[in-house]
Design a protein around this motif. Structure first.
Motif, PDB file in Angstrom:
ATOM      1  N   LEU A 168       0.826  -1.194   0.000  1.00  0.00           N
ATOM      2  CA  LEU A 168       0.000   0.000   0.000  1.00  0.00           C
ATOM      3  C   LEU A 168       0.865   1.249   0.000  1.00  0.00           C
ATOM      4  O   LEU A 168       1.963   1.268   0.546  1.00  0.00           O
ATOM      5  N   ASP A 171      -3.104   5.688  -0.517  1.00  0.00           N
ATOM      6  CA  ASP A 171      -4.133   4.689  -0.789  1.00  0.00           C
ATOM      7  C   ASP A 171      -5.251   4.781   0.238  1.00  0.00           C
ATOM      8  O   ASP A 171      -5.012   4.834   1.442  1.00  0.00           O
ATOM      9  N   ARG A 223      -4.202  -3.527  -3.045  1.00  0.00           N
ATOM     10  CA  ARG A 223      -4.470  -2.796  -4.279  1.00  0.00           C
ATOM     11  C   ARG A 223      -4.928  -3.798  -5.340  1.00  0.00           C
ATOM     12  O   ARG A 223      -4.410  -4.914  -5.415  1.00  0.00           O
ATOM     13  N   VAL A 279      -8.942  -0.368  -4.018  1.00  0.00           N
ATOM     14  CA  VAL A 279      -8.246  -0.837  -2.825  1.00  0.00           C
ATOM     15  C   VAL A 279      -9.291  -1.543  -1.971  1.00  0.00           C
ATOM     16  O   VAL A 279     -10.273  -0.919  -1.547  1.00  0.00           O
ATOM     17  N   ARG A 328      -8.403   5.249 -10.288  1.00  0.00           N
ATOM     18  CA  ARG A 328      -8.885   4.609  -9.071  1.00  0.00           C
ATOM     19  C   ARG A 328     -10.374   4.895  -8.930  1.00  0.00           C
ATOM     20  O   ARG A 328     -10.789   6.062  -8.925  1.00  0.00           O
TER      21      ARG A 328
END
Length: 313
Positions: A60, A64, A131, A141, A281
């Motif tokens: 990580l 994150d 992840r 995540v 993301r």
């Protein structure tokens, strides 16, 4: 191909939720985990992850943050339940994952059918925040619960000649309506080298977000290998086969120019139709750089020493 390009993600798919949970409280609930990753409601309510999560779990990064549970359980690639990202949650809602049997076959001492309890029962339950990087250049995540794959491998006792382990998804078009369409060669198959399967990061997930694994996320057993692209994470596993030869895998068979056997996350090797250098993301707007091996190089890169990772993608 039926996969949507990264730029096709709608704004509704990337709307963030301010719901993050605390790693310390989460780890403290390990004793409350029942087989299959269940957590008592009171323990679940007490969980929250904060900025302390990064660094507590290997791989990580400092920035994150957990993907909101609603996003991770409603934006799925699971063609057995439809090719749209929102279809699996709806199409899998009546799927019954229990009772469940996994056939263990091939170069192994204990080749036989295993019930869910026999295969993963009494193995240490792991809490992991990983992840997740999809080949389509989006990422999440996710907090997983499950057992280390290496413990399951050890339970099966592979023979000395075993070099690979192959996984197969349930094939039942009545229960998995997406299989009624020939969008892929069914049943879905994936595989790892045995050393990859024995890496401590590899997980057979039985739960996520402190709950039993949802149907649309692969209940009751999903493979999680965080340094590889998401299509390696086979779901609803019903067969594990040990072999001395590299097995065929579904996406590699369907389109070998786009999907390799290894599928290690590599920002230097682009997909033929888009760059892999950055990712979006889910829950965030701006793209971020993709990391070699998805940020897990220190744990896994040594397994590929001397390999041309542009050739063996």
């Amino acid at each position: 191909m039926l996969i949507r390009r990264p730029d096709d993600i709608s704004s509704s798919d990337i709307t963030p939720e301010a719901v993050y949970q605390n790693r310390r409280a989460f780890i403290g609930t390990a004793g409350a985990l029942a087989l299959g990753g269940l957590v008592a409601p009171s323990a679940l309510q007490a969980m929250r992850f904060d900025s302390g999560t990064a660094g507590a779990f290997p791989g990580l990064q400092a920035d994150d943050k957990l993907t909101p549970e609603e996003d991770a359980t409603s934006y799925n690639n699971y063609y057995e339940f439809g090719t749209g990202k929102d279809e699996p949650k709806d199409q899998a809602k009546n799927f019954k994952p229990m009772p469940w049997t996994v056939n263990v076959e091939g170069l192994v001492k204990k080749a036989r059918p295993y019930s869910f309890d026999e295969l993963v029962g009494k193995l240490p339950v792991q809490d992991r925040v990983y992840r997740h990087r999809c080949v389509e250049a989006w990422s999440m995540v996710i907090p997983w619960q499950g057992v280390q794959l290496k413990d399951v491998v050890a339970r099966c006792e592979p023979l000395p000649g075993a070099k690979f382990v192959e996984f197969t998804t349930l094939y039942d078009p009545r229960r998995m309506p997406g299989q009624a369409r020939a969008v892929l060669p069914w049943p879905y198959k994936e595989a790892l080298r045995l050393d990859e399967a024995n890496n401590p990061l590899a997980l057979l997930a039985t739960g996520m977000y402190g709950k039993a694994l949802p149907n649309q996320n692969g209940a009751p057993l999903k493979l999680v290998v965080p340094w590889k692209y998401g299509f390696k994470g086979i779901k609803a596993i019903v067969k594990i086969k040990f072999t001395d030869k590299m097995p065929n895998t579904t996406w590699n068979d369907a389109n070998p120019s786009e999907y390799g056997f290894y599928a290690n996350v590599n920002p230097m090797v682009d997909h033929p139709r888009w760059s892999q250098a950055k990712e979006r993301r889910i829950g965030q707007f701006l793209k971020i750089p993709t990391l070699p091996f998805n940020g897990y190089a220190s744990q896994v890169a040594s397994m590929y020493s001397g390999m041309d990772l542009r050739k063996y993608y």
